[in-house]
Each structure stands twice: as structure tokens, then as C-alpha cells.
Design a protein around this motif. Structure first.
Motif, PDB file in Angstrom:
ATOM      1  N   ASP A  81      48.765  36.397  35.408  1.00 29.51           N
ATOM      2  CA  ASP A  81      50.227  36.378  35.480  1.00 29.51           C
ATOM      3  C   ASP A  81      50.705  36.520  36.922  1.00 29.51           C
ATOM      4  O   ASP A  81      51.652  35.832  37.345  1.00 29.51           O
ATOM      5  CB  ASP A  81      50.791  37.505  34.618  1.00 29.51           C
ATOM      6  CG  ASP A  81      52.310  37.514  34.599  1.00 29.51           C
ATOM      7  OD1 ASP A  81      52.907  36.559  34.071  1.00 29.51           O
ATOM      8  OD2 ASP A  81      52.909  38.475  35.137  1.00 29.51           O
ATOM      9  N   ARG A  82      50.060  37.383  37.690  1.00 30.21           N
ATOM     10  CA  ARG A  82      50.446  37.514  39.105  1.00 30.21           C
ATOM     11  C   ARG A  82      50.146  36.238  39.879  1.00 30.21           C
ATOM     12  O   ARG A  82      50.930  35.824  40.744  1.00 30.21           O
ATOM     13  CB  ARG A  82      49.711  38.701  39.734  1.00 30.21           C
ATOM     14  CG  ARG A  82      50.047  38.897  41.204  1.00 30.21           C
ATOM     15  CD  ARG A  82      49.321  40.077  41.785  1.00 30.21           C
ATOM     16  NE  ARG A  82      49.529  40.162  43.229  1.00 30.21           N
ATOM     17  CZ  ARG A  82      48.973  41.081  44.014  1.00 30.21           C
ATOM     18  NH1 ARG A  82      48.179  42.004  43.488  1.00 30.21           N
ATOM     19  NH2 ARG A  82      49.212  41.072  45.313  1.00 30.21           N
ATOM     20  N   LEU A  83      49.007  35.606  39.576  1.00 32.74           N
ATOM     21  CA  LEU A  83      48.674  34.346  40.245  1.00 32.74           C
ATOM     22  C   LEU A  83      49.705  33.283  39.918  1.00 32.74           C
ATOM     23  O   LEU A  83      50.101  32.501  40.792  1.00 32.74           O
ATOM     24  CB  LEU A  83      47.274  33.902  39.818  1.00 32.74           C
ATOM     25  CG  LEU A  83      46.782  32.549  40.342  1.00 32.74           C
ATOM     26  CD1 LEU A  83      46.691  32.571  41.868  1.00 32.74           C
ATOM     27  CD2 LEU A  83      45.431  32.192  39.734  1.00 32.74           C
ATOM     28  N   ARG A  84      50.145  33.224  38.673  1.00 29.69           N
ATOM     29  CA  ARG A  84      51.127  32.222  38.265  1.00 29.69           C
ATOM     30  C   ARG A  84      52.451  32.412  38.992  1.00 29.69           C
ATOM     31  O   ARG A  84      53.104  31.421  39.370  1.00 29.69           O
ATOM     32  CB  ARG A  84      51.337  32.310  36.752  1.00 29.69           C
ATOM     33  CG  ARG A  84      52.372  31.332  36.197  1.00 29.69           C
ATOM     34  CD  ARG A  84      52.445  31.455  34.692  1.00 29.69           C
ATOM     35  NE  ARG A  84      53.385  30.485  34.136  1.00 29.69           N
ATOM     36  CZ  ARG A  84      54.666  30.737  33.914  1.00 29.69           C
ATOM     37  NH1 ARG A  84      55.162  31.921  34.232  1.00 29.69           N
ATOM     38  NH2 ARG A  84      55.448  29.812  33.395  1.00 29.69           N
ATOM     39  N   HIS A  85      52.873  33.653  39.188  1.00 28.21           N
ATOM     40  CA  HIS A  85      54.139  33.898  39.868  1.00 28.21           C
ATOM     41  C   HIS A  85      54.030  33.762  41.382  1.00 28.21           C
ATOM     42  O   HIS A  85      55.059  33.795  42.076  1.00 28.21           O
ATOM     43  CB  HIS A  85      54.658  35.295  39.520  1.00 28.21           C
ATOM     44  CG  HIS A  85      55.239  35.392  38.145  1.00 28.21           C
ATOM     45  ND1 HIS A  85      54.462  35.641  37.027  1.00 28.21           N
ATOM     46  CD2 HIS A  85      56.513  35.244  37.694  1.00 28.21           C
ATOM     47  CE1 HIS A  85      55.233  35.661  35.955  1.00 28.21           C
ATOM     48  NE2 HIS A  85      56.479  35.429  36.326  1.00 28.21           N
TER      49      HIS A  85
ATOM     50  N   ILE B 282      39.971  36.928  40.211  1.00 28.20           N
ATOM     51  CA  ILE B 282      41.368  36.532  40.417  1.00 28.20           C
ATOM     52  C   ILE B 282      42.157  37.677  41.034  1.00 28.20           C
ATOM     53  O   ILE B 282      43.011  37.461  41.913  1.00 28.20           O
ATOM     54  CB  ILE B 282      41.987  36.087  39.081  1.00 28.20           C
ATOM     55  CG1 ILE B 282      41.280  34.830  38.558  1.00 28.20           C
ATOM     56  CG2 ILE B 282      43.476  35.810  39.251  1.00 28.20           C
ATOM     57  CD1 ILE B 282      41.812  34.333  37.238  1.00 28.20           C
ATOM     58  N   GLU B 283      41.888  38.907  40.609  1.00 32.30           N
ATOM     59  CA  GLU B 283      42.589  40.054  41.193  1.00 32.30           C
ATOM     60  C   GLU B 283      42.253  40.195  42.670  1.00 32.30           C
ATOM     61  O   GLU B 283      43.128  40.500  43.496  1.00 32.30           O
ATOM     62  CB  GLU B 283      42.199  41.314  40.428  1.00 32.30           C
ATOM     63  CG  GLU B 283      43.062  42.526  40.729  1.00 32.30           C
ATOM     64  CD  GLU B 283      42.635  43.265  41.985  1.00 32.30           C
ATOM     65  OE1 GLU B 283      43.502  43.884  42.647  1.00 32.30           O
ATOM     66  OE2 GLU B 283      41.433  43.210  42.321  1.00 32.30           O
ATOM     67  N   LEU B 284      40.993  39.944  43.047  1.00 27.70           N
ATOM     68  CA  LEU B 284      40.601  40.007  44.454  1.00 27.70           C
ATOM     69  C   LEU B 284      41.266  38.897  45.249  1.00 27.70           C
ATOM     70  O   LEU B 284      41.698  39.104  46.395  1.00 27.70           O
ATOM     71  CB  LEU B 284      39.075  39.909  44.566  1.00 27.70           C
ATOM     72  CG  LEU B 284      38.479  40.055  45.968  1.00 27.70           C
ATOM     73  CD1 LEU B 284      38.790  41.432  46.535  1.00 27.70           C
ATOM     74  CD2 LEU B 284      36.976  39.810  45.938  1.00 27.70           C
ATOM     75  N   PHE B 285      41.386  37.713  44.662  1.00 25.08           N
ATOM     76  CA  PHE B 285      42.087  36.626  45.337  1.00 25.08           C
ATOM     77  C   PHE B 285      43.565  36.983  45.544  1.00 25.08           C
ATOM     78  O   PHE B 285      44.121  36.743  46.625  1.00 25.08           O
ATOM     79  CB  PHE B 285      41.973  35.344  44.516  1.00 25.08           C
ATOM     80  CG  PHE B 285      42.813  34.202  45.029  1.00 25.08           C
ATOM     81  CD1 PHE B 285      42.361  33.411  46.074  1.00 25.08           C
ATOM     82  CD2 PHE B 285      44.060  33.932  44.480  1.00 25.08           C
ATOM     83  CE1 PHE B 285      43.137  32.375  46.563  1.00 25.08           C
ATOM     84  CE2 PHE B 285      44.833  32.898  44.955  1.00 25.08           C
ATOM     85  CZ  PHE B 285      44.379  32.118  46.003  1.00 25.08           C
ATOM     86  N   ASN B 286      44.206  37.544  44.535  1.00 27.63           N
ATOM     87  CA  ASN B 286      45.612  37.936  44.679  1.00 27.63           C
ATOM     88  C   ASN B 286      45.800  38.959  45.788  1.00 27.63           C
ATOM     89  O   ASN B 286      46.805  38.923  46.505  1.00 27.63           O
ATOM     90  CB  ASN B 286      46.125  38.504  43.350  1.00 27.63           C
ATOM     91  CG  ASN B 286      46.234  37.449  42.268  1.00 27.63           C
ATOM     92  OD1 ASN B 286      46.407  36.266  42.555  1.00 27.63           O
ATOM     93  ND2 ASN B 286      46.111  37.863  41.013  1.00 27.63           N
ATOM     94  N   ARG B 287      44.844  39.832  45.938  1.00 32.12           N
ATOM     95  CA  ARG B 287      44.995  40.916  46.910  1.00 32.12           C
ATOM     96  C   ARG B 287      44.660  40.478  48.335  1.00 32.12           C
ATOM     97  O   ARG B 287      45.319  40.920  49.290  1.00 32.12           O
ATOM     98  CB  ARG B 287      44.099  42.082  46.487  1.00 32.12           C
ATOM     99  CG  ARG B 287      44.153  43.289  47.397  1.00 32.12           C
ATOM    100  CD  ARG B 287      43.694  44.541  46.660  1.00 32.12           C
ATOM    101  NE  ARG B 287      42.551  44.289  45.795  1.00 32.12           N
ATOM    102  CZ  ARG B 287      41.284  44.399  46.180  1.00 32.12           C
ATOM    103  NH1 ARG B 287      40.998  44.739  47.431  1.00 32.12           N
ATOM    104  NH2 ARG B 287      40.299  44.190  45.335  1.00 32.12           N
ATOM    105  N   LEU B 288      43.670  39.596  48.510  1.00 34.64           N
ATOM    106  CA  LEU B 288      43.199  39.265  49.858  1.00 34.64           C
ATOM    107  C   LEU B 288      43.679  37.908  50.374  1.00 34.64           C
ATOM    108  O   LEU B 288      43.833  37.731  51.593  1.00 34.64           O
ATOM    109  CB  LEU B 288      41.667  39.288  49.892  1.00 34.64           C
ATOM    110  CG  LEU B 288      40.992  40.618  49.572  1.00 34.64           C
ATOM    111  CD1 LEU B 288      39.481  40.473  49.675  1.00 34.64           C
ATOM    112  CD2 LEU B 288      41.484  41.711  50.504  1.00 34.64           C
ATOM    113  N   TRP B 289      43.893  36.927  49.477  1.00 32.78           N
ATOM    114  CA  TRP B 289      44.115  35.559  49.941  1.00 32.78           C
ATOM    115  C   TRP B 289      45.441  34.952  49.514  1.00 32.78           C
ATOM    116  O   TRP B 289      45.841  33.925  50.066  1.00 32.78           O
ATOM    117  CB  TRP B 289      42.988  34.653  49.423  1.00 32.78           C
ATOM    118  CG  TRP B 289      41.651  34.990  49.971  1.00 32.78           C
ATOM    119  CD1 TRP B 289      40.666  35.707  49.372  1.00 32.78           C
ATOM    120  CD2 TRP B 289      41.143  34.643  51.258  1.00 32.78           C
ATOM    121  NE1 TRP B 289      39.578  35.825  50.185  1.00 32.78           N
ATOM    122  CE2 TRP B 289      39.850  35.171  51.359  1.00 32.78           C
ATOM    123  CE3 TRP B 289      41.664  33.934  52.331  1.00 32.78           C
ATOM    124  CZ2 TRP B 289      39.067  35.017  52.488  1.00 32.78           C
ATOM    125  CZ3 TRP B 289      40.888  33.761  53.450  1.00 32.78           C
ATOM    126  CH2 TRP B 289      39.611  34.306  53.528  1.00 32.78           C
TER     127      TRP B 289
END
Length: 413
Positions: free
Chosen positions: A348-352, A310-317
Motif C-alpha cells: 500500500d505504501r509503494l502504491r501511494h 518491498i518495505e526495505l525498498f520503501n525505506r531506502l530507495w
């Protein structure tokens, strides 16, 4: 897919008159070839067969390459069907009676190697194998007494509530057919764009002035416009680890059906790493799509690193696919091999970053489910909805939820 109607044979008999004298068997073989293509999944009907009969009059019948190019040009309409047609042409036109010895013919191309044969070869083997003859049931010697069926449950109703993990191979195939029929009409949202509309609620001053210039500066009517509404983007993050492999295989059919039914759908698979499979799922042929996915996903049925993925998705996509109020489907059981390391922050970052985050967890099929694992406890406070996904009923409930208005997002302390 059923064979062609009998009236196609009459149409081919009419077309055979133009193919030429001495070639009466060619029309019959062409009709049998069309039936083979239909059993393999290609949309071949009377128009394609008549066009094929006309095309054969324009090429040299003795030249195999000319015949192949002519038939493929009029009987195939999409690029992803070329491989299936080529396999069918290779097998059938070597021996029009190949349906009687399909097992030997399938070995020509589909089973030379020990590896899993490509989808086209498997589909040709199934299409050329004649259907088994159903034995005629014996007639009862006397009339049977009536049977009370008021309390019985049909096979289809039983399939709706059956857990994916408990299904047999035949039941999984039937469930996949049901999944392909699901429609996902997401709740439409207003955008920043407008479109001309004579009955629209907003006056378009710029278009009104432009129209007045054509009338010598006189404003004879007011041009109006309306805001464009469209469904939000849909993003799916699906866990393919060992504990989720059986559910992921079936849910991929759901993602494939949604991807081919609507635009702006992005799909990602993750186990120990994150893989974007959006382009592969856009292939209309499900077998071809899953074959391509198997080549690009190296960590199927392995471990799980949910937080890292999920952290990689937040950063790249996230910035590429989560615009315009996207809805995110997070499909995982929450069992992370790394514990809860970084999982709460990434969720939490994905949700926001999205308008709606829905967590689909097959563990919710148990009535006494308790969020005891560290991963589930870390993720649960940061999702908008927590729903089960273990059978067809849960998928239909998900479709109904996404089609309705969005609930008010609760605040997280």
C-alpha cells in the motif's frame, strides 16, 4: 552475425599495398581478424579495417604491444568491448589458422579453471568455431505433390504463445532475441520545466523583456515557450526466488533491453534480500551485464521475503527513484515464505509513492487461477493492474499498456 561482404577483401587488397613489400599475408590475416571480431559481436566494418591497415604502417610490426595498442585504438569504440578484443587478439595472432582447432585454442584462457569461463572467452570459443556444414538435401526423384499450408502455424507465431517455463534452450535463445527488439515508448507526461518555442502556447515575459533590451527597449515580438514533456521513470522490482528463477532469467533480458533503450530506468532484484542492479544492466553487452549481476546477487533461486524486500525498498530507495510520477513493475508470483506479514502495508505504501503500480504474475497463465495464498490476497487490493507475464505475447501486451494513457486509479477502501 554474418561475415563481411566480399568487397571488403578488395578494400584490404588496396590497403595491403601501403603496408609494405613482403607483407602480403598481413592484409589477409587482418581481414580474417576483422571477421572474427564481427562474429564475436563487435561492429567492425570497412572503415575500421582500413584504419587498422594504416595504423600498422605507423608502428613496429615486431613489437606485439604496439600492434595490440594500434589495432585496439582504431577497431574498438567502447570500453566494454576491450575484453572481447583482448581475447580475440590473444587467440588469433598466436595462430591465424586457429579457427581450425578452436577447441584447443579456447582452453588457453577460457577453460583453465573449473569455474564458468568469462563471457569474452565463451564468445571467442563460439566465434572461432567454424559453423557446421549443412548437408545438401537429396534431390527428390519426382515432383512432390503440393502441401496445403493454410492451417499451419509458423515457428515464430508458436514461439509468441509458448510459456517461458516450457521452452527448450534453443527456444529460450530465440525468445531473448525477440525480447531485445521490443520498444517501450511510455506515455509522456508534462513536467514543470519549459523550453523556448516560437509557436508555444505560453508567453515568456522574461525572455520578451530580455530581447527588448537588445532593441533599445522596444518590444518588437513576443517570446513564447512550451512545457517540456517526457516519459516518467520506470522502476522494476523482480522476484528471483526458486519459483520465479526460470521467468526471472528471461525477464532480465527485457529489463536489459529497456535500460539500454531509455533513460531513468531502475531495476531491483529480491529474494531473501533486495539488490539494486541498475548500474550492472546499463552495460550494453548483455553477457557482461549478467556476469556482473551474478557477482552482486547472492540469493538467486532461494527463498522469498516479498514484504521485507518491498518495505526495505520503501525505506531506502523510494524517495530516490519514485519521483515525477514513476511507473512501478512488480514482478513476482506472490508466494512469500513469511506468509502475509507486513506485505499489505508495504504494498500500500509503494502504491501511494508511485503514479502506477503494475503487478506481473506468471501464475495468471492458468485459466482457473484463484488468489488463494496469503501473499496474493494481501497484495492484490493495493495494485493498479494485475497482469500475466509468462510468454512473449504477455510482454507485448504489457508494452502496449504502458504506451497508452494511464487509466483512472481506483480508490481503495
Amino acid at each position: 552475425m554474418s561475415d563481411m561482404p566480399d568487397h571488403l577483401g578488395q578494400a584490404m587488397q588496396l590497403a595491403s599495398a601501403g603496408i609494405g613489400a613482403g607483407r602480403g599475408a598481413l592484409a589477409g590475416n587482418l581481414l580474417a581478424f576483422g571477421r572474427l571480431l564481427r562474429r564475436a559481436g563487435l561492429p567492425v566494418g570497412p572503415a575500421e579495417l582500413l584504419a587498422a591497415a594504416e595504423a600498422l604502417q605507423l608502428v613496429e610490426i615486431g613489437d606485439r604491444r604496439q600492434v595490440h595498442a594500434a589495432l585496439r585504438g582504431v577497431m574498438v569504440h567502447r570500453r566494454d568491448q576491450f575484453e572481447v578484443f583482448d581475447q580475440a587478439f590473444l587467440l588469433f595472432w598466436r595462430d591465424p589458422e586457429a579457427g581450425r582447432n578452436a577447441a584447443a585454442m579456447a582452453m588457453i584462457d577460457g577453460f583453465k579453471e573449473r569455474d564458468k569461463p568469462p563471457p569474452a572467452s565463451r564468445r571467442m570459443a563460439e566465434a572461432m568455431t567454424p559453423p557446421p556444414q549443412q548437408p545438401t538435401p537429396p534431390q527428390p526423384p519426382e515432383e512432390r505433390p503440393p502441401v496445403e499450408v493454410a492451417m499451419t502455424v509458423s515457428e515464430r507465431e508458436r514461439l509468441q504463445g509458448m510459456d517461458f517455463e516450457a521452452m527448450s534452450a534453443a527456444e529460450i535463445a530465440a525468445a531473448k532475441q525477440e525480447i531485445r527488439r521490443l520498444v517501450l515508448p511510455l506515455d509522456e507526461r508534462p513536467t514543470r520545466r519549459f523550453r523556448p518555442d516560437r509557436g508555444g502556447p505560453v508567453t515568456d515575459l522574461r525572455a520578451t523583456l530580455r530581447e527588448s533590451l537588445r532593441m533599445g527597449g522596444e518590444v518588437l515580438s513576443l517570446e513564447r515557450r512550451r512545457r517540456v514533456v517526457r516519459p516518467p521513470p520506470l522502476v522494476a522490482l523482480c522476484d528471483i526466488s526458486g519459483s520465479m528463477s526460470r521467468y526471472a532469467q528471461i525477464l532480465l533480458h527485457f529489463l536489459h533491453a529497456v535500460t539500454n533503450d531509455r533513460d531513468r530506468v531502475s531495476s531491483f532484484l529480491f529474494g531473501t534480500r533486495l539488490t539494486n542492479v541498475t548500474r550492472q544492466l546499463k552495460s550494453r553487452d548483455a553477457e557482461v551485464a549478467f556476469e556482473m549481476i551474478s557477482h552482486v546477487v547472492p540469493d538467486w533461486s532461494g527463498g522469498t521475503r516479498i514484504g521485507e524486500s518491498i518495505e526495505l525498498f520503501n525505506r531506502l530507495w523510494a524517495r530516490r527513484v519514485l519521483g515525477q510520477g514513476a511507473v512501478v513493475l512488480l514482478i513476482t508470483d506472490g508466494l512469500d515464505r513469511e506468509g502475509a506479514k507486513g506485505l499489505a502495508e508495504a504494498t500500500d505504501r509503494l502504491r501511494h509513492s508511485c503514479r502506477r503500480l503494475i503487478w506481473l504474475n506468471p501464475l495468471l497463465r492458468w485459466e482457473g487461477f484463484q488468489p488463494r495464498s496469503q501473499g496474493i490476497r494481501a497484495m492484490l487490493p493495493h495494485v493498479d493492474e494485475f497482469r500475466p507475464v509468462h510468454n512473449l505475447q504477455s510482454l507485448r501486451a504489457l508494452v502496449a499498456t504502458l504506451s497508452g494513457p494511464q487509466p483512472v486509479r481506483r480508490l481503495v477502501a
